[in-house]
Design a protein around this motif. Sequence first.
Motif, PDB file in Angstrom:
ATOM      1  N   ALA A 127       0.839  -1.204   0.000  1.00 54.00           N
ATOM      2  CA  ALA A 127       0.000   0.000   0.000  1.00 54.00           C
ATOM      3  C   ALA A 127       0.869   1.247   0.000  1.00 54.00           C
ATOM      4  O   ALA A 127       0.536   2.254  -0.615  1.00 54.00           O
ATOM      5  N   LYS A 128       2.009   1.162   0.688  1.00 52.15           N
ATOM      6  CA  LYS A 128       2.944   2.280   0.767  1.00 52.15           C
ATOM      7  C   LYS A 128       4.283   1.793   0.215  1.00 52.15           C
ATOM      8  O   LYS A 128       4.811   0.788   0.690  1.00 52.15           O
ATOM      9  N   PRO A 129       4.852   2.455  -0.794  1.00 49.52           N
ATOM     10  CA  PRO A 129       6.131   2.015  -1.348  1.00 49.52           C
ATOM     11  C   PRO A 129       7.189   1.846  -0.255  1.00 49.52           C
ATOM     12  O   PRO A 129       7.196   2.576   0.737  1.00 49.52           O
ATOM     13  N   ALA A 130       8.056   0.870  -0.449  1.00 52.71           N
ATOM     14  CA  ALA A 130       9.068   0.538   0.551  1.00 52.71           C
ATOM     15  C   ALA A 130      10.461   0.593  -0.047  1.00 52.71           C
ATOM     16  O   ALA A 130      10.641   0.525  -1.268  1.00 52.71           O
ATOM     17  N   THR A 131      11.447   0.723   0.828  1.00 53.76           N
ATOM     18  CA  THR A 131      12.851   0.577   0.452  1.00 53.76           C
ATOM     19  C   THR A 131      13.375  -0.638   1.209  1.00 53.76           C
ATOM     20  O   THR A 131      12.696  -1.167   2.099  1.00 53.76           O
ATOM     21  N   LYS A 132      14.589  -1.056   0.906  1.00 53.99           N
ATOM     22  CA  LYS A 132      15.124  -2.241   1.588  1.00 53.99           C
ATOM     23  C   LYS A 132      15.227  -2.030   3.096  1.00 53.99           C
ATOM     24  O   LYS A 132      15.142  -2.980   3.864  1.00 53.99           O
ATOM     25  N   LYS A 133      15.357  -0.787   3.523  1.00 56.79           N
ATOM     26  CA  LYS A 133      15.425  -0.498   4.959  1.00 56.79           C
ATOM     27  C   LYS A 133      14.082  -0.738   5.655  1.00 56.79           C
ATOM     28  O   LYS A 133      14.042  -0.930   6.861  1.00 56.79           O
ATOM     29  N   VAL A 174       7.074  -5.602   6.714  1.00 53.68           N
ATOM     30  CA  VAL A 174       7.167  -4.394   5.895  1.00 53.68           C
ATOM     31  C   VAL A 174       6.689  -3.225   6.739  1.00 53.68           C
ATOM     32  O   VAL A 174       5.590  -3.272   7.299  1.00 53.68           O
ATOM     33  N   HIS A 175       7.512  -2.183   6.848  1.00 59.74           N
ATOM     34  CA  HIS A 175       7.189  -1.005   7.668  1.00 59.74           C
ATOM     35  C   HIS A 175       6.809  -1.428   9.092  1.00 59.74           C
ATOM     36  O   HIS A 175       5.901  -0.864   9.695  1.00 59.74           O
ATOM     37  N   GLY A 176       7.473  -2.455   9.621  1.00 57.65           N
ATOM     38  CA  GLY A 176       7.213  -2.920  10.981  1.00 57.65           C
ATOM     39  C   GLY A 176       5.988  -3.809  11.136  1.00 57.65           C
ATOM     40  O   GLY A 176       5.716  -4.308  12.215  1.00 57.65           O
ATOM     41  N   GLU A 177       5.237  -4.024  10.055  1.00 59.28           N
ATOM     42  CA  GLU A 177       4.033  -4.856  10.104  1.00 59.28           C
ATOM     43  C   GLU A 177       4.350  -6.247   9.561  1.00 59.28           C
ATOM     44  O   GLU A 177       4.942  -6.387   8.490  1.00 59.28           O
ATOM     45  N   THR A 178       3.959  -7.282  10.291  1.00 61.00           N
ATOM     46  CA  THR A 178       4.183  -8.655   9.839  1.00 61.00           C
ATOM     47  C   THR A 178       3.146  -9.006   8.784  1.00 61.00           C
ATOM     48  O   THR A 178       1.947  -8.936   9.034  1.00 61.00           O
ATOM     49  N   ILE A 179       3.632  -9.376   7.597  1.00 62.99           N
ATOM     50  CA  ILE A 179       2.763  -9.735   6.479  1.00 62.99           C
ATOM     51  C   ILE A 179       2.602 -11.248   6.404  1.00 62.99           C
ATOM     52  O   ILE A 179       1.497 -11.758   6.238  1.00 62.99           O
ATOM     53  N   ILE A 180       3.709 -11.972   6.507  1.00 63.90           N
ATOM     54  CA  ILE A 180       3.711 -13.439   6.484  1.00 63.90           C
ATOM     55  C   ILE A 180       4.608 -13.900   7.622  1.00 63.90           C
ATOM     56  O   ILE A 180       5.717 -13.397   7.781  1.00 63.90           O
ATOM     57  N   ASP A 181       4.140 -14.857   8.384  1.00 64.70           N
ATOM     58  CA  ASP A 181       4.943 -15.437   9.457  1.00 64.70           C
ATOM     59  C   ASP A 181       4.394 -16.821   9.749  1.00 64.70           C
ATOM     60  O   ASP A 181       3.340 -16.951  10.366  1.00 64.70           O
ATOM     61  N   ASP A 241       8.663  -2.075  -9.256  1.00 61.15           N
ATOM     62  CA  ASP A 241       7.719  -0.968  -9.432  1.00 61.15           C
ATOM     63  C   ASP A 241       7.952   0.152  -8.422  1.00 61.15           C
ATOM     64  O   ASP A 241       7.036   0.608  -7.726  1.00 61.15           O
ATOM     65  N   LYS A 242       9.212   0.564  -8.314  1.00 63.72           N
ATOM     66  CA  LYS A 242       9.599   1.665  -7.417  1.00 63.72           C
ATOM     67  C   LYS A 242       9.178   1.406  -5.972  1.00 63.72           C
ATOM     68  O   LYS A 242       8.730   2.296  -5.268  1.00 63.72           O
ATOM     69  N   GLY A 243       9.310   0.155  -5.545  1.00 65.20           N
ATOM     70  CA  GLY A 243       9.011  -0.197  -4.163  1.00 65.20           C
ATOM     71  C   GLY A 243       7.555  -0.511  -3.883  1.00 65.20           C
ATOM     72  O   GLY A 243       7.175  -0.724  -2.737  1.00 65.20           O
TER      73      GLY A 243
END
Length: 124
Positions: free
Chosen positions: A53-59, A74-81, A99-101
Amino acid sequence: MGGMGGGGMGGMGGGMMGGGPPPDMGEVDGGSGDTKWKWEMKDDEIIVRIALAKPATKKDLKVTFGAKTLKVEVHGETIIDGALAGTVHGDESTWCLVDKGAELQILLSANTSDRWPSLLKDSD
């Protein structure tokens, strides 16, 4: 003086008669909540695609491969675990942002080309 030459049907057919892996099952939806993901298995490669939903970087990412587990944050949220439905070569698995993150792609290298029923062992 020439003979017939040719090779008959050499190179013809070459079909996947028996013994080959089952046909590609295409992408399958996964995930719940706001962040959905799709996965597909081709031979011994599994591709997981997560639209962000929000573009990400490797950080912004933390992807952890285990032989039988996958964890994606991603962004501190667990997507898959969770536990994978099969076993992978963690050292041969990788991920990238496209796609630019806007999308995270994860490539898992399965130990076998046998089809997995789902990405995660206990998926609902």
